[in-house]
Write a protein that holds these residues in place. Structure first.
Motif, PDB file in Angstrom:
ATOM      1  N   ALA A 162       0.833  -1.202   0.000  1.00 52.19           N
ATOM      2  CA  ALA A 162       0.000   0.000   0.000  1.00 52.19           C
ATOM      3  C   ALA A 162       0.868   1.253   0.000  1.00 52.19           C
ATOM      4  O   ALA A 162       1.875   1.334   0.711  1.00 52.19           O
ATOM      5  CB  ALA A 162      -0.914   0.007   1.219  1.00 52.19           C
ATOM      6  N   CYS A 163       0.457   2.215  -0.808  1.00 50.55           N
ATOM      7  CA  CYS A 163       1.153   3.499  -0.885  1.00 50.55           C
ATOM      8  C   CYS A 163       0.123   4.596  -1.093  1.00 50.55           C
ATOM      9  O   CYS A 163      -0.930   4.361  -1.699  1.00 50.55           O
ATOM     10  CB  CYS A 163       2.170   3.490  -2.033  1.00 50.55           C
ATOM     11  N   ASN A 164       0.422   5.785  -0.629  1.00 53.11           N
ATOM     12  CA  ASN A 164      -0.504   6.895  -0.847  1.00 53.11           C
ATOM     13  C   ASN A 164      -0.318   7.545  -2.219  1.00 53.11           C
ATOM     14  O   ASN A 164      -1.100   8.411  -2.604  1.00 53.11           O
ATOM     15  CB  ASN A 164      -0.390   7.934   0.271  1.00 53.11           C
ATOM     16  N   TRP A 165       0.730   7.140  -2.964  1.00 52.27           N
ATOM     17  CA  TRP A 165       0.899   7.513  -4.368  1.00 52.27           C
ATOM     18  C   TRP A 165       0.787   6.253  -5.220  1.00 52.27           C
ATOM     19  O   TRP A 165       0.797   5.139  -4.690  1.00 52.27           O
ATOM     20  CB  TRP A 165       2.262   8.170  -4.611  1.00 52.27           C
ATOM     21  N   ARG A 166       0.681   6.449  -6.555  1.00 54.86           N
ATOM     22  CA  ARG A 166       0.700   5.286  -7.451  1.00 54.86           C
ATOM     23  C   ARG A 166       1.484   5.667  -8.706  1.00 54.86           C
ATOM     24  O   ARG A 166       0.919   5.942  -9.762  1.00 54.86           O
ATOM     25  CB  ARG A 166      -0.722   4.846  -7.837  1.00 54.86           C
ATOM     26  N   CYS A 167       2.799   5.706  -8.566  1.00 48.65           N
ATOM     27  CA  CYS A 167       3.651   6.109  -9.676  1.00 48.65           C
ATOM     28  C   CYS A 167       3.521   5.101 -10.815  1.00 48.65           C
ATOM     29  O   CYS A 167       3.543   3.890 -10.585  1.00 48.65           O
ATOM     30  CB  CYS A 167       5.103   6.213  -9.220  1.00 48.65           C
ATOM     31  N   VAL A 168       3.410   5.596 -12.022  1.00 45.26           N
ATOM     32  CA  VAL A 168       3.127   4.721 -13.163  1.00 45.26           C
ATOM     33  C   VAL A 168       4.281   3.775 -13.466  1.00 45.26           C
ATOM     34  O   VAL A 168       4.086   2.733 -14.096  1.00 45.26           O
ATOM     35  CB  VAL A 168       2.770   5.529 -14.430  1.00 45.26           C
ATOM     36  N   TYR A 169       5.491   4.109 -12.997  1.00 52.22           N
ATOM     37  CA  TYR A 169       6.655   3.258 -13.248  1.00 52.22           C
ATOM     38  C   TYR A 169       6.945   2.300 -12.088  1.00 52.22           C
ATOM     39  O   TYR A 169       7.949   1.586 -12.102  1.00 52.22           O
ATOM     40  CB  TYR A 169       7.895   4.115 -13.522  1.00 52.22           C
ATOM     41  N   VAL A 207      -1.782  -1.023  -4.045  1.00 56.39           N
ATOM     42  CA  VAL A 207      -3.068  -0.443  -3.651  1.00 56.39           C
ATOM     43  C   VAL A 207      -2.809   0.878  -2.934  1.00 56.39           C
ATOM     44  O   VAL A 207      -1.710   1.133  -2.450  1.00 56.39           O
ATOM     45  CB  VAL A 207      -3.871  -1.389  -2.733  1.00 56.39           C
ATOM     46  N   ARG A 208      -3.851   1.697  -2.866  1.00 55.76           N
ATOM     47  CA  ARG A 208      -3.748   2.956  -2.136  1.00 55.76           C
ATOM     48  C   ARG A 208      -3.938   2.705  -0.652  1.00 55.76           C
ATOM     49  O   ARG A 208      -4.813   1.940  -0.243  1.00 55.76           O
ATOM     50  CB  ARG A 208      -4.821   3.924  -2.600  1.00 55.76           C
ATOM     51  N   GLY A 209      -3.122   3.376   0.160  1.00 58.89           N
ATOM     52  CA  GLY A 209      -3.306   3.261   1.589  1.00 58.89           C
ATOM     53  C   GLY A 209      -2.014   3.493   2.355  1.00 58.89           C
ATOM     54  O   GLY A 209      -0.940   3.632   1.761  1.00 58.89           O
ATOM     55  N   PRO A 210      -2.095   3.519   3.684  1.00 65.41           N
ATOM     56  CA  PRO A 210      -0.905   3.729   4.518  1.00 65.41           C
ATOM     57  C   PRO A 210      -0.236   2.414   4.885  1.00 65.41           C
ATOM     58  O   PRO A 210      -0.757   1.326   4.599  1.00 65.41           O
ATOM     59  CB  PRO A 210      -1.495   4.394   5.766  1.00 65.41           C
ATOM     60  N   ALA A 211       0.908   2.530   5.525  1.00 64.79           N
ATOM     61  CA  ALA A 211       1.598   1.349   6.044  1.00 64.79           C
ATOM     62  C   ALA A 211       0.783   0.741   7.183  1.00 64.79           C
ATOM     63  O   ALA A 211       0.146   1.458   7.954  1.00 64.79           O
ATOM     64  CB  ALA A 211       2.981   1.733   6.544  1.00 64.79           C
ATOM     65  N   GLY A 228      11.070  -0.154   0.284  1.00 60.59           N
ATOM     66  CA  GLY A 228       9.973  -1.105   0.368  1.00 60.59           C
ATOM     67  C   GLY A 228       8.864  -0.878  -0.631  1.00 60.59           C
ATOM     68  O   GLY A 228       9.057  -0.296  -1.695  1.00 60.59           O
ATOM     69  N   ASN A 229       7.652  -1.309  -0.270  1.00 55.42           N
ATOM     70  CA  ASN A 229       6.534  -1.382  -1.209  1.00 55.42           C
ATOM     71  C   ASN A 229       5.530  -0.252  -1.070  1.00 55.42           C
ATOM     72  O   ASN A 229       4.396  -0.369  -1.531  1.00 55.42           O
ATOM     73  CB  ASN A 229       5.814  -2.721  -1.051  1.00 55.42           C
ATOM     74  N   GLY A 230       5.927   0.831  -0.452  1.00 52.59           N
ATOM     75  CA  GLY A 230       5.034   1.971  -0.293  1.00 52.59           C
ATOM     76  C   GLY A 230       5.762   3.091   0.418  1.00 52.59           C
ATOM     77  O   GLY A 230       6.971   3.006   0.674  1.00 52.59           O
TER      78      GLY A 230
END
Length: 285
Positions: free
Chosen positions: A46-53, A60-64, A107-109
């Motif tokens: 989960a990340c609050n951004w979604r970079c296209v690369y 998915v959108r969201g916090p740690a 990591g992943n977000g």
């Protein structure tokens, strides 16, 4: 705790589970030129951004999520023991990069969305002291949480550990939606957060450049990007330099088929432009 690396490390494989651990993973970093020990506070992808690369699968959108600090500390200790005392370097790392470069919050977000971010830094500080590691502690961030006092306090801890920030700015910030990062921001927000980062801890701008539908960023986009950084320097923001890189590994986002690498000569020309405004630049293809 047993450490079992899935395969010998290489710059094209940054799997977070490569050592069979939840929070800690080793990678060979092309930008760092050695082994980077990653701290993944976003095992939920989960990340609050979604970079296209972005190369994170099933993003998915969201916090740690909540971090098990005891497990993280045990994993970090086990991996460091294997690296510092054991045969990890000889069995899992190419000879030319057998050095520990840093411990990096990646990591992943976005790691600073973790409410335990400051506590995790304390875990890292204890591990560094135990193994007498004279290496950097790096925060790789989109900067979105730097208005929060708790994150600013954590930044001070990183600075005290010979740390640095890699602050993501892929294009010149403008008011409104940004395609590359899939987020709505304002120019003022980015400038303010960058100033907080750079004044609290040595800060590099991290920029990924690439073509979309075969079209490279336009002259106008490049002019705006260079001008924004020049404006920050002129206003006294102490930017350390720029980490300029391209697409080394394929995106795992829906936009992936539209993206392609920028030519080496184009990247070099941008590097020269940034150097001309007084910035140190490290270029990774």
């Amino acid at each position: 705790m047993a450490i079992q690396v899935i395969s010998p490390l290489n710059v094209n494989d940054h799997r977070r589970d490569i050592a069979g651990l939840k929070y800690v993973y080793p990678v060979v970093s092309r930008r760092a030129g050695g082994v980077s020990i990653g701290i993944n506070l976003n095992p939920n992808n989960a990340c609050n951004w979604r970079c296209v690369y972005c190369q994170v699968p099933d993003l998915v959108r969201g916090p740690a999520p909540e971090t098990d600090l005891q497990q993280l500390a045990a994993e970090l200790d086990a991996l460091l023991e294997h690296i510092v005392i054991g045969d990890f370097m000889q069995t899992a790392v190419p000879a030319e990069v057998r050095r520990i470069n840093d411990i990096a919050f990646s990591g992943n977000g976005e790691p600073t969305t973790s409410t335990q971010f400051g506590a995790v830094i304390d875990v890292v500080a204890a591990a560094r002291a135990k193994y007498a590691l004279d290496i950097k502690t790096v925060l790789i961030t989109n900067g979105s949480q730097l208005d929060k006092m708790a994150v600013q306090v954590a930044l001070q801890k990183i600075a005290a550990m010979d740390g640095e920030v890699w602050f993501k700015i892929d294009r010149a910030p403008k008011d409104g939606f940004e395609f590359v990062n899939q987020i709505t921001l304002t120019r003022t927000q980015v400038a303010r957060r960058l100033a907080v980062s750079a004044r609290g801890c040595p800060t590099w701008i991290q920029t990924c450049m690439f073509a979309v539908d075969g079209i490279l960023p336009s002259d106008t986009e490049l002019n705006d990007y260079v001008a924004f950084l020049a404006e920050q320097l002129a206003s006294g923001v102490p930017i350390t330099g720029v980490l300029l890189y391209g697409l080394a590994r394929p995106s795992l986002q829906s936009e992936a088929p539209r993206l392609s690498a920028a030519p080496a000569e184009w990247m070099t020309a941008l590097k020269i432009r940034l150097e001309q405004i007084g910035l140190a630049v490290k270029l990774s293809a």
